[in-house]
Design an enzyme around this catalytic site. Structure first.
Site, PDB file in Angstrom:
ATOM      1  N   HIS A 153     -22.553  63.232-113.483  1.00 39.90           N
ATOM      2  CA  HIS A 153     -22.593  63.960-114.765  1.00 39.90           C
ATOM      3  C   HIS A 153     -23.498  65.194-114.699  1.00 39.90           C
ATOM      4  O   HIS A 153     -23.447  66.037-115.598  1.00 39.90           O
ATOM      5  CB  HIS A 153     -22.995  63.037-115.921  1.00 39.90           C
ATOM      6  CG  HIS A 153     -24.439  62.647-115.959  1.00 39.90           C
ATOM      7  ND1 HIS A 153     -24.906  61.453-115.456  1.00 39.90           N
ATOM      8  CD2 HIS A 153     -25.527  63.286-116.447  1.00 39.90           C
ATOM      9  CE1 HIS A 153     -26.220  61.375-115.653  1.00 39.90           C
ATOM     10  NE2 HIS A 153     -26.619  62.479-116.249  1.00 39.90           N
ATOM     11  N   ASP A 160     -20.999  57.240-111.191  1.00 37.14           N
ATOM     12  CA  ASP A 160     -21.825  58.370-111.622  1.00 37.14           C
ATOM     13  C   ASP A 160     -22.659  58.946-110.483  1.00 37.14           C
ATOM     14  O   ASP A 160     -23.869  59.169-110.623  1.00 37.14           O
ATOM     15  CB  ASP A 160     -22.737  57.970-112.791  1.00 37.14           C
ATOM     16  CG  ASP A 160     -23.330  59.196-113.496  1.00 37.14           C
ATOM     17  OD1 ASP A 160     -22.791  60.307-113.307  1.00 37.14           O
ATOM     18  OD2 ASP A 160     -24.350  59.052-114.191  1.00 37.14           O
ATOM     19  N   SER A 200     -31.974  62.995-114.603  1.00 39.91           N
ATOM     20  CA  SER A 200     -30.735  62.478-114.014  1.00 39.91           C
ATOM     21  C   SER A 200     -30.549  62.984-112.593  1.00 39.91           C
ATOM     22  O   SER A 200     -30.687  64.182-112.329  1.00 39.91           O
ATOM     23  CB  SER A 200     -29.532  62.901-114.861  1.00 39.91           C
ATOM     24  OG  SER A 200     -29.546  62.268-116.106  1.00 39.91           O
TER      25      SER A 200
END
Length: 201
Positions: free
Chosen positions: A49, A78, A151
């Site tokens: 992402h 992911d 992230s």
């Protein structure tokens, strides 16, 4: 040196060990995430992402900036693997043993654009999440504070080994990281697929 001074020095040494392997990944028009130097020859691992439809830009600790090639991505785990034209990098080592509940861990990233930030906490649980394919994905839950910009960054143990790839926050106070074992499997498969000969050649 007293215990507190010794502990502080150990943490300082840990940060100095891990920081050269932390990258910035810009995959969208606005904002950025983190990435991990996974290989000495320019492989960078991050979250899927974090990587948008634009050509990802990777910034290393010494401020060298590269346009990255997308090697593989998988929204169901992911994860995304990038390649940059750089050598002699400082990769992080995946942990050789599974983390334990209660173990102290450290998250590295760039939350809210604050570059090279470190937070710490403990492993809360080791669980499996089911992705859209129905596969069981091993994840590490912890109380390490994360925010946008974390992230794709590493969750490491006290030895500076990767135990997870920071992915999201759940319930407001719990963080989820994709287990290093799943990340290693993803990279292994990506590299194997990359070198497969084209049957049409």
């Amino acid at each position: 040196m007293n215990f507190n001074g010794t502990f502080t020095q150990v943490i300082s040494d840990l940060v100095q060990q891990v920081m050269p392997s932390l990258a910035i990944v810009r995959g969208h028009r606005f904002g950025a995430g983190a990435g991990i130097v996974w290989d000495v020859n320019g492989l960078i691992l991050t979250n899927n992402h974090v990587v948008g439809r634009r050509t990802p830009i990777v910034v290393l600790q010494d401020d060298r900036e590269y346009e990255a090639r997308l090697i593989a991505r998988d929204p169901d785990v992911d994860l995304a693997l990038l390649s940059i034209e750089a050598t002699d990098l400082a990769p992080l080592r995946p942990a050789s043993v599974s983390p334990r509940v209660g173990e102290m861990v450290f998250a590295f990233g760039h939350p809210w654009g604050q570059r090279n930030t470190v937070t710490c906490g403990i492993v809360s649980a080791l669980i499996h999440a089911h992705n859209r394919r129905g596969d069981k994905l091993p994840v590490v839950r912890s109380d390490v504070p994360l925010a946008p910009g974390n992230s794709g960054g590493p969750l490491v143990n006290a030895r500076g080994e990767v135990i997870g790839i920071n992915a999201m926050i759940v319930g407001g106070d719990q963080s989820v990281s994709i287990a290093a074992s799943a990340a290693a499997d993803f990279v292994k498969k990506a590299m194997k697929d990359r070198v497969q000969p084209d049957p049409h050649e």
